[in-house]
Design an enzyme around this catalytic site. Structure first.
Site, mmCIF file in Angstrom:
data_model
loop_
_atom_site.group_PDB
_atom_site.id
_atom_site.type_symbol
_atom_site.label_atom_id
_atom_site.label_comp_id
_atom_site.label_asym_id
_atom_site.label_seq_id
_atom_site.Cartn_x
_atom_site.Cartn_y
_atom_site.Cartn_z
ATOM 1 N N PHE A 112 0.950 -1.078 0.016
ATOM 2 C CA PHE A 112 -0.149 -0.027 -0.068
ATOM 3 C C PHE A 112 0.915 1.290 -0.004
ATOM 4 C CE2 PHE A 112 -2.317 3.509 2.324
ATOM 5 C CZ PHE A 112 -3.226 3.698 1.247
ATOM 6 N N GLN A 113 0.745 2.210 -0.973
ATOM 7 C CA GLN A 113 1.362 3.573 -1.070
ATOM 8 C C GLN A 113 2.572 3.276 -1.478
ATOM 9 O OE1 GLN A 113 0.227 6.209 1.991
ATOM 10 N NE2 GLN A 113 -1.458 6.941 0.607
ATOM 11 N N LYS A 162 9.942 3.061 6.747
ATOM 12 C CA LYS A 162 9.482 3.070 7.782
ATOM 13 C C LYS A 162 10.153 2.516 8.586
ATOM 14 C CE LYS A 162 4.904 3.447 9.834
ATOM 15 N NZ LYS A 162 3.151 3.062 9.649
ATOM 16 N N MET A 473 -0.359 32.847 -22.487
ATOM 17 C CA MET A 473 0.631 32.909 -23.588
ATOM 18 C C MET A 473 0.307 31.595 -24.627
ATOM 19 S SD MET A 473 3.616 33.739 -24.419
ATOM 20 C CE MET A 473 4.469 34.272 -22.942
#
Lengths: 576, 187
Positions: A112-113, A162, A473
């Site tokens: 996850f992530q 982590k 622009m």
């Protein structure tokens, strides 16, 4: 014993950093938890989007010359940083980005992530690290800061799983110089090069100095001015070189390139000696390479050897730190007289300026006039941060900068949405200076979410939205090169006054020229964020312009125009 | 002529990725890339071969490699005296009746038969690329079923050359700022 999370902050503190821009999340939670112990040493700014964090670190770094620091979690937090790192990479800005990563045992399992951010960010960072051993953490962070600021500066990413943040180890911060055999450290200049340099200047009759971002990065303002004075050489600047030399100096001609001044581009084209100082001959500066300054010899002083001979073949390549090199060269440069050359450029300048919108009265509010008034209203002394587009070019043309690091803008990458977060970041260094964020309505809507950050942190910033209802622009290119088919360039804006009110920000709308300065006075008195929306002419274009891929001297100048805007006359001009 | 670069890199994860990424991003073509341990622990030596002919672009490749933090040093040896070698394994389908004929070709090229199966023969050779190419050519009359080649490795002749990253400064006489002019500042 310190945890990995504590080591991160300990190292950041020891690198002299006192502000970090970031956003917490799962994989970086241990680091955020440890922040509690460092509250008195580090101010953490909660951003609204991780891209904002990188731009804030970037703005802080550009304003201060120090390393900016951003922090985010793994996965989407990390990928959101890519644009900010790429912006810093293209413009040589030293930032260090910390990202959390999923725990090391699950790396590679699509957890996850999880995203391979060291892999994904290779081409948008100067270097990056994935730390897999807590005993290497402190050393890696020190190295990251060193790499970011040494030689040609750039962004560095440190990815920390982590579990590494949670583990503990004995902490010793490495002292002494970082030994990195692979990092190129600039050398000085050798005798033969000095001799050749001096000869080339003596032989030249139409020399010009091209001053880039490197002038600021190397702190070489005085040296460049000394060279100009001694050998009577006019100076043109790049977009990022603005402020590196004071605009009011008689030798400083103004900006070169696509929207540069006609006389600067003509001078470059007719020159017989270019002395490029800390710039990289970007395509927005050169126009068509084959016809670029065809009759000149070229000296290139540059800290990144891979930039030398990249776009333009040079006659005298000098690799190294600009200030060091100019200090070696200056004592032997002989006085020169380029009187007729300088007079010639003056003549072009006078001729060209007659066409300038700034000297004309218009019924509607023009972007150029607003920028000129902002310059007047700040006495040219503010720190200005611009976004990307027409307003950016108008700022470069009409706001005259006297000091290094007084203009912050995304040059190389042209990142829309840069200015608001970069301005917030810069305000953490320039605490007492008047700050103006100049932004178009398109750019502002890309990152206006950071208004929340500005309010939460009570930043003393002034936001000037130049609202023309178009992606101006792009619209300009459509008008010039796509037969005026304005595909998807008209853009709706919210009511900025109400939007500001929702955030509790003081805001004003200005629609006529006479109100510009009085409204500025109101927000200048106000501490905290404030916003002015300038409603300007929708169909105006930025002049002069070198069409993409055209010769540098083939500039389209502003047609002498009627009072009610100038669309028709522009089209007639183009038909010729 | 091909560009040959001898490169010292830190033996760390991801270094090969960085180099491959650089070549892809800048649109340089790698002909071959060989990497292995060097005489120094923690340092790998690579031989990279590119097919870039343009001198200025060769310079870009050289300096962009040097700019990578994990790259300790680069040496462009394209114009220097080197021993260059490539290793090849070739499998051909051939019965015992053809063995003498195969053996003759193999001997002729200084190659060796390293495996003799019922229907197949594996041949190895260590030689310069051109010699390897000739070997392959001479073996095409048999049925070649597999080829694996390592790509070029190179080593400069003469005294021990420390590949240093110092003194990359060009001198005033070096108008082209290309590796050919820069190599003289290395040991």
């Amino acid at each position: 014993m310190l945890t990995g999370a504590e080591i991160i902050w300990e190292c950041i503190v020891r690198e002299g950093v006192d502000v970090v821009f970031g956003y917490p999340g799962g994989a970086i939670l241990p680091a955020y938890d440890a922040l509690n112990k460092y509250r008195n040493k580090i101010h953490h700014v909660l951003v609204r989007h991780e891209q904002g964090a990188t731009h804030m670190a970037d703005g802080y770094a550009r304003a201060s010359g120090k390393v900016g620091v951003a922090m985010a979690t793994s996965g989407p937090g990390a990928t959101n940083m890519i644009t900010g790192m790429a912006t810093a990479m293209m413009d040589s800005v030293p930032i260090v980005c910390f990202t959390g990563q999923v725990p090391s045992p699950v790396i590679g399992t699509d957890a996850f992530q999880e995203i391979d951010i060291t892999g994904a960010s290779i081409t948008v960072t100067k270097h990056n690290y994935l730390v897999l051993d807590i005993n290497e953490l402190a050393e890696t962070i020190k190295e990251a800061f060193h790499v970011a600021k040494t030689g040609r500066p750039g962004p560095v990413l440190v990815d920390i799983p982590k579990d590494i943040q949670i583990q503990s180890t004995d902490f010793t911060y490495p002292t002494g110089k970082v030994e990195l055999p692979g990092l190129i450290e600039p050398q000085g200049v050798d005798g033969l090069q000095i001799q050749k340099f001096v000869e080339m200047i003596a032989e030249s009759e139409r020399p010009i100095i091209l001053a880039g971002h490197g002038v600021m990065l190397s702190d070489a303002t005085q040296e460049v001015l000394d060279l100009a004075n001694l050998a009577q050489i006019p100076i043109g600047t790049t977009l990022l070189g603005i402020g590196g030399v004071p605009a009011s100096d008689p030798f400083v001609l103004g900006m070169m390139g696509m929207h540069g001044e006609t006389w600067v581009n003509r001078a470059i084209q007719e020159s017989d000696l270019l002395i490029a100082c800390g710039m990289r001959f970007d395509d927005r500066v050169t126009g068509k390479l084959k016809t670029y300054s065809p009759n000149s010899k070229k000296i290139h002083i540059e800290i990144d050897p891979s930039e030398i001979n990249k776009n333009i073949p040079v006659d005298l390549p000098i690799h190294g730190d600009l200030k060091t090199i100019l200090n070696q060269i200056l004592p032997v440069v002989s006085k020169n007289d380029n009187h007729s050359w300088i007079n010639k450029i003056d003549g072009w300048q006078k001729d060209s300026q007659r066409k300038d919108i700034i000297h004309q009265e218009t019924e509607v509010l023009m972007g150029a006039h607003v920028l000129r008034k902002i310059w007047e209203g700040t006495k040219g002394d503010a720190l200005v941060i611009t976004d990307v587009g027409q307003h950016q070019m108008l700022e470069a043309q009409y706001y005259e900068h006297e000091d290094p690091r007084s203009l912050i803008t995304s040059g190389g990458l042209g990142t829309m949405g840069f200015s608001l977060p970069a301005g917030i970041g810069a305000s953490f260094y320039e605490k007492d200076r008047e700050i103006w964020i100049i932004v178009g309505d398109g750019s502002f809507q890309m990152t206006m979410t950071e208004l929340g950050t500005a309010v939460q942190e009570n930043r003393n910033i002034n936001i000037a939205i130049i609202n023309n209802g178009y992606l101006g622009m792009v619209r300009q290119w459509q008008e010039m090169f796509y037969e005026a088919r304005y595909m998807e360039t008209p853009i709706l804006s919210p009511d900025y006054i109400k939007l500001a009110a929702a955030y509790g920000i003081e805001a004003f709308r200005v629609e006529v020229l006479d109100e510009v300065i009085p409204t500025m006075r109101k927000v200048q008195k106000h501490k905290g964020p404030s916003l002015i929306e300038f409603v300007v002419e929708k169909h105006d274009m930025v002049y002069p312009m070198v069409p993409s891929g055209a010769d540098l001297h083939e500039m389209i100048e502003r047609p002498v125009q009627s009072k009610n805007g100038n669309v028709n006359s522009q089209k007639e001009e183009l038909k010729k | 002529m091909k560009q040959t670069l001898i490169t010292l890199v830190e033996d760390k994860p991801g270094v090969l990725n960085r180099i491959a990424s650089l070549f892809r991003r800048r649109s340089y073509n790698i002909d071959s890339l060989v990497v292995g341990k060097s005489e120094k622990p923690g340092v790998s030596r690579m031989t990279i071969m590119t097919n870039e002919e343009d001198q200025r672009k060769r310079g870009h490749i050289y300096f962009n490699l040097l700019n990578l933090v994990n790259v300790i040093a680069v040496k462009d040896v394209s114009n220097l005296e080197c021993v260059t070698r490539e290793f090849i394994l070739i499998k051909i389908q051939s019965g015992p009746d053809q063995l003498n004929e195969v053996q003759a070709v193999v001997n002729n090229h200084g190659a060796r038969i390293v495996d003799l199966g019922k229907e197949t023969v594996i041949i190895e050779a260590t030689e310069r690329e051109k010699e390897i190419d000739r070997l392959v050519e001479d073996l095409t009359k048999f049925n070649i079923t597999e080829i694996t080649r390592t790509g070029r490795i190179a080593m400069r002749k003469g005294k021990t050359h420390k590949v240093s990253s110092e003194k990359i400064n060009a001198q005033a006489t070096d108008v082209s700022w290309v590796p050919e002019n820069i190599h003289k500042y290395h040991n």
